[in-house]
Write an enzyme that holds these catalytic residues in place. Structure first.
Site, PDB file in Angstrom:
ATOM      1  N   ARG A 102       0.845  -1.196   0.000  1.00 19.47           N
ATOM      2  CA  ARG A 102       0.000   0.000   0.000  1.00 19.47           C
ATOM      3  C   ARG A 102       0.884   1.251   0.000  1.00 19.47           C
ATOM      4  O   ARG A 102       1.035   1.910   1.026  1.00 19.47           O
ATOM      5  CB  ARG A 102      -0.908   0.000   1.233  1.00 19.47           C
ATOM      6  CG  ARG A 102      -1.830  -1.204   1.350  1.00 19.47           C
ATOM      7  CD  ARG A 102      -2.928  -1.197   0.319  1.00 19.47           C
ATOM      8  NE  ARG A 102      -3.948  -0.223   0.669  1.00 19.47           N
ATOM      9  CZ  ARG A 102      -4.902   0.180  -0.161  1.00 19.47           C
ATOM     10  NH1 ARG A 102      -4.934  -0.275  -1.382  1.00 19.47           N
ATOM     11  NH2 ARG A 102      -5.795   1.055   0.232  1.00 19.47           N
ATOM     12  N   ASP A 242      -7.947   7.728   1.447  1.00 21.83           N
ATOM     13  CA  ASP A 242      -6.841   6.800   1.675  1.00 21.83           C
ATOM     14  C   ASP A 242      -5.701   7.488   2.409  1.00 21.83           C
ATOM     15  O   ASP A 242      -4.906   6.839   3.074  1.00 21.83           O
ATOM     16  CB  ASP A 242      -6.357   6.229   0.345  1.00 21.83           C
ATOM     17  CG  ASP A 242      -7.314   5.180  -0.181  1.00 21.83           C
ATOM     18  OD1 ASP A 242      -7.072   3.994   0.072  1.00 21.83           O
ATOM     19  OD2 ASP A 242      -8.327   5.549  -0.825  1.00 21.83           O
ATOM     20  N   ASN A 252      -7.682   9.995  -2.563  1.00 22.55           N
ATOM     21  CA  ASN A 252      -8.719   8.960  -2.572  1.00 22.55           C
ATOM     22  C   ASN A 252      -8.761   8.322  -3.954  1.00 22.55           C
ATOM     23  O   ASN A 252      -8.031   8.720  -4.864  1.00 22.55           O
ATOM     24  CB  ASN A 252     -10.083   9.571  -2.201  1.00 22.55           C
ATOM     25  CG  ASN A 252     -11.098   8.515  -1.786  1.00 22.55           C
ATOM     26  OD1 ASN A 252     -10.806   7.640  -0.964  1.00 22.55           O
ATOM     27  ND2 ASN A 252     -12.283   8.572  -2.352  1.00 22.55           N
TER      28      ASN A 252
END
Length: 345
Positions: A102, A242, A252
């Site tokens: 991520r 995010d 995001n």
């Protein structure tokens, strides 16, 4: 409201046991690639399995945080018979692998850093690392759901009876809590959710979840929001994030920014949910946008949408500057995007 009551308010996908759980030495999560057509569960038996589940979108949104943490607990059990030096090396290698899954959303990286501290303390104290970490994970999950409830209460206060609401991708627990609370308050609303190419989170995850809690929802394609806003159908725009930087930039799912531009043009306020701004990300320049495999946008649900030799470009996220954000909804209240450093710095 008790944690069990919070869980009961939420749709299937967001109930605690379905987001992620630790079961018989494995990490278990609802397979979001198959939802809503199947309620299937995916099991991971080692850290690499968990990392691939995150990368392959088996879990997404808030799920990777807990999948990653449970993967560390699983590893702790698997290496418990090794000496402390080897255990520490294994923990750090696993942390680095999970962080790489991520690159944009830093929540997992921040939690893993805290988890390593818990694990090292347990080693130093001669305690079970697996048990100590699992105890801590459940504690932070409790706190997280309490924060979601507060965000939902603040979010519901922004909704007026009869509002049309636009969202993007799957804003998850805080948005669904907001809608559930607003519904309990007797407010009527109509939600519009773009489909969210290429994984169709809006169509497959958001819309069924909103429908499940009894709130009217319409799916629109990703190129419809500006038109729908121009028709006067939208009064509020809500998304998750995010990542939110200390100076108020919102990261995001790709498509969020263009919707914010249209909303701003027509005077529709954009509100974003977050549990915390990242104090390690002070500004736009500090953001890393994940570039995913272009093959993912040359297909949709396994069906080719163009010729294989045609190139493609897939940034998975975009950045909305603070001037387009009316408020950041947190457990502290609805904050100005320009005032985040005071709470999270």
């Amino acid at each position: 409201m008790q944690l069990s009551e919070i869980n009961a308010l939420l749709p299937f996908l967001l109930r605690r046991e379905n987001v992620a759980r630790y079961e018989d030495g494995a990490v278990v999560m609802c397979d979001r690639r198959k939802y809503p057509f199947e309620k299937a569960f995916h099991r991971c038996h080692d850290v690499e399995d968990a990392a691939r589940a995150i990368e392959d979108m088996v879990t997404q949104g808030g799920g990777p945080q807990y999948v990653g943490l449970y993967a560390m607990a699983m590893l702790a059990g698997q290496v418990a018979d090794q000496d402390s030096v080897k255990q520490r090396e294994a923990f750090q290698t696993a942390r680095q692998r999970l962080v790489r899954t991520r690159p944009t959303n830093t929540s997992l990286a921040r939690l893993l850093e805290r988890a390593i501290g818990i694990m090292y303390d347990a080693l130093d104290e001669g305690q079970s690392v697996e048990a100590k970490l699992l105890e801590w994970i459940e504690h932070i999950r409790d706190l997280s759901y309490e924060k979601h409830l507060k965000c939902g209460q603040f979010g519901a206060s922004l909704i007026d009876d009869g509002d049309g609401i636009l969202t993007m991708c799957f804003a998850e627990t805080s948005l669904l809590m907001t809608l559930a609370i607003a519904k309990q308050q007797g407010k009527n609303m109509q939600v519009f959710t773009p489909e969210t190419r290429p994984y169709l989170q809006g169509a497959r995850l958001t819309a069924p979840s909103i429908h499940e809690i009894g709130v009217p929802v319409k799916i629109i394609t990703d190129n419809m929001p500006a038109h729908v806003i121009s028709e006067g159908k939208i009064k509020k725009y809500f998304t998750a994030a995010d990542l939110v930087t200390l100076d108020g930039h919102v990261v995001n799912k790709i498509g969020t920014f263009q919707n914010a531009l249209a909303a701003h043009h027509y005077g529709v306020p954009y509100f974003v949910f977050t549990q915390a701004a990242d104090k390690q990300k002070p500004n736009r320049a500090s953001i890393e946008i994940e570039a995913r495999d272009p093959e993912e946008i040359r297909t949709c649900r396994g069906v080719a949408t163009t010729l294989p030799e045609i190139d493609a470009y897939y940034p998975a996220f975009d950045i909305t500057p603070p001037e387009y954000v009316a408020g950041v909804i947190t457990q502290h209240g609805i904050l100005s995007p320009y005032d985040l450093a005071r709470y999270f710095g």
